[in-house]
Design a protein around this motif. Structure first.
Motif, PDB file in Angstrom:
ATOM      1  N   TRP A   8      -2.744  10.853  -2.388  1.00  0.00           N
ATOM      2  CA  TRP A   8      -2.598  12.281  -2.123  1.00  0.00           C
ATOM      3  C   TRP A   8      -2.735  13.107  -3.401  1.00  0.00           C
ATOM      4  N   LEU A   9      -2.343  12.540  -4.536  1.00  0.00           N
ATOM      5  CA  LEU A   9      -2.509  13.249  -5.802  1.00  0.00           C
ATOM      6  C   LEU A   9      -3.990  13.450  -6.116  1.00  0.00           C
ATOM      7  N   PRO A  50       0.809  -1.233   0.000  1.00  0.00           N
ATOM      8  CA  PRO A  50       0.000   0.000   0.000  1.00  0.00           C
ATOM      9  C   PRO A  50       0.835   1.273   0.000  1.00  0.00           C
ATOM     10  N   TRP A  51       2.136   1.160   0.375  1.00  0.00           N
ATOM     11  CA  TRP A  51       2.986   2.350   0.339  1.00  0.00           C
ATOM     12  C   TRP A  51       3.049   2.940  -1.063  1.00  0.00           C
ATOM     13  N   SER A  52       3.032   2.075  -2.062  1.00  0.00           N
ATOM     14  CA  SER A  52       3.120   2.572  -3.430  1.00  0.00           C
ATOM     15  C   SER A  52       1.854   3.300  -3.855  1.00  0.00           C
ATOM     16  N   GLN A  53       0.748   3.078  -3.152  1.00  0.00           N
ATOM     17  CA  GLN A  53      -0.503   3.760  -3.479  1.00  0.00           C
ATOM     18  C   GLN A  53      -0.595   5.148  -2.843  1.00  0.00           C
ATOM     19  N   LEU A  54       0.161   5.355  -1.764  1.00  0.00           N
ATOM     20  CA  LEU A  54       0.026   6.582  -0.989  1.00  0.00           C
ATOM     21  C   LEU A  54       0.228   7.855  -1.817  1.00  0.00           C
ATOM     22  N   CYS A  85      -9.138  16.800  -5.597  1.00  0.00           N
ATOM     23  CA  CYS A  85     -10.405  17.125  -4.927  1.00  0.00           C
ATOM     24  C   CYS A  85     -10.329  18.489  -4.241  1.00  0.00           C
ATOM     25  N   VAL A  86      -9.162  18.817  -3.706  1.00  0.00           N
ATOM     26  CA  VAL A  86      -8.971  20.140  -3.101  1.00  0.00           C
ATOM     27  C   VAL A  86      -9.206  21.224  -4.145  1.00  0.00           C
ATOM     28  N   VAL A  87      -8.668  21.017  -5.344  1.00  0.00           N
ATOM     29  CA  VAL A  87      -8.840  22.002  -6.411  1.00  0.00           C
ATOM     30  C   VAL A  87     -10.301  22.061  -6.874  1.00  0.00           C
TER      31      VAL A  87
END
Length: 389
Positions: A354-355, A346-350, A360-362
């Protein structure tokens, strides 16, 4: 931490200069830990940093500060105005998607109640309804997305109730500080050991959250009111570890493990979060400016604080999308044969979670600006005049 002062608890003590930056850092760390936990699922993460207790404490502190300056109805309206529009944006997208996926009145077995419960997407006095067994979109979003979208809304519901009760809680805090702060833990113990029986699961959920995190909210208010500064300096470092140790012992003896952690143990949660928040508020350094090692994180901390509600509401959906896309990678033979560790880790998905969260923030974060009656910004990281929507 200063020495004991004979300060009147009814008169809020002026916040030390720079304390807001410390609080902003705590909120940013808490938010990052929430996203990290929902992706990794490690049971020890809520123990390492009790994010929800910290977030409730910071909100309680802000609420007490506002109530000390403005009339209670005005403060409550302002808090609701900031809280609800981001939820409405999530509901507009999420409920529409659930309806298109086949969710409807018959899913709950009581069509009339279904229509009534939909109003909880507008004013979340209780948990809003959602489709529990809705299929995902193959290759785009995983099954169970509706559950992942709606279940974290317990925080919004609990926050709403704390805001509504804050004028009464502040009055009680000023009249009897420590009995008021400890009352939620007593409530949690009463619910845990069966001294209080609640027939309705909706009421039980509200009372359970009040017991688990009410003391944290009240600690935030007490810190703003100067209650904690009246304690001798040795009290908190002596008391908090003992309370935390008892809470951790209770969790470990009641099935603490992956899939059954502090979030499922309200009484243990109340003790551990109370102790951790008490220590963090006891430290509460006065920073006139960021310490040198933290200066590089200023813009990121500012962004996380400016978009805390948006990130919290949308990050679970982002995790579902990344997991669905990751499942498709197993169909690429070369990746399956040569890099299975990359697909399983799952580290590779992190970074991709966040991207998508940043996207979604934008796309949705400007709603927080409108709710706060500010000019909308796409990327509010503290730079002056840039990135206006």
């Amino acid at each position: 931490m200063t020495t004991t002062r004979p300060t009147d608890v009814t008169a809020p003590t002026r916040a030390p200069q720079g304390r807001d930056r410390y609080f902003d850092l705590l909120r940013a760390v808490a938010l990052f830990r929430v996203v990290f936990y929902h992706l990794m699922g490690w049971a020890w993460l809520p123990v390492a940093f009790p994010s929800m207790g910290v977030m409730f404490a910071l909100a309680g502190n802000l609420m007490a500060r506002s109530l000390g300056k403005r009339p209670a109805p005005e403060v409550v309206r302002g808090r609701l105005r900031r809280l609800l529009p981001p939820l409405w944006m999530l509901g507009a997208v999420g409920v529409t998607g659930m309806l298109l996926a086949g969710w409807g009145p018959d899913d709950e077995g009581h069509p009339g109640w279904w229509w009534l419960h939909l109003t909880f997407w507008i004013l979340p006095l209780s948990d809003p309804p959602y489709g529990e067994n809705l299929p995902g979109v193959h290759g785009l979003i995983a099954d169970g997305w509706a559950v992942d979208l709606a279940v974290p809304l317990w925080y919004i519901r609990a926050y709403l109730w704390f805001v509504l009760l804050s004028p009464l809680l502040l009055r009680a805090l000023r009249a009897a500080p420590w009995p008021t702060v400890l009352a939620p833990i007593a409530l949690s113990a009463a619910l845990e050991f069966g001294a209080v029986s609640v027939p309705s699961w909706r009421l039980d959920s509200n009372l359970s959250d009040l017991g688990a995190f009410g003391a944290c909210w009240l600690l935030g208010m007490a810190h703003q009111e100067g209650v904690l500064r009246r304690l001798p300096r040795y009290v908190v470092p002596s008391l908090a570890p003992a309370v935390a140790g008892f809470g951790l012992w209770y969790a470990l003896t009641h099935g603490f493990e992956a899939g059954h952690d502090l979030d499922d143990m309200p009484f243990a949660q109340s003790l551990w979060s109370f102790a951790a928040v008490l220590l963090l508020l006891h430290l509460s350094p006065s920073w006139s400016e960021w310490p040198r090692p933290l200066r590089r994180w200023d813009r990121l901390v500012t962004l996380l604080n400016s978009r805390a509600v948006t990130i919290y509401l949308w990050h679970n959906v982002c995790i579902d999308v990344v997991e669905a896309l990751w499942d498709r990678l197993w169909g690429i033979a070369w990746l399956e044969e040569n890099t299975p560790w990359l697909l399983e880790n799952p580290w590779s998905q992190l970074p991709f979670v966040w991207l998508l969260t940043a996207l979604c923030v934008v796309c949705f974060g400007w709603v927080e600006d409108l709710a706060a009656r500010r000019g909308p910004r796409l990327w509010p990281d503290g730079r002056t005049g840039g990135h206006r929507a």
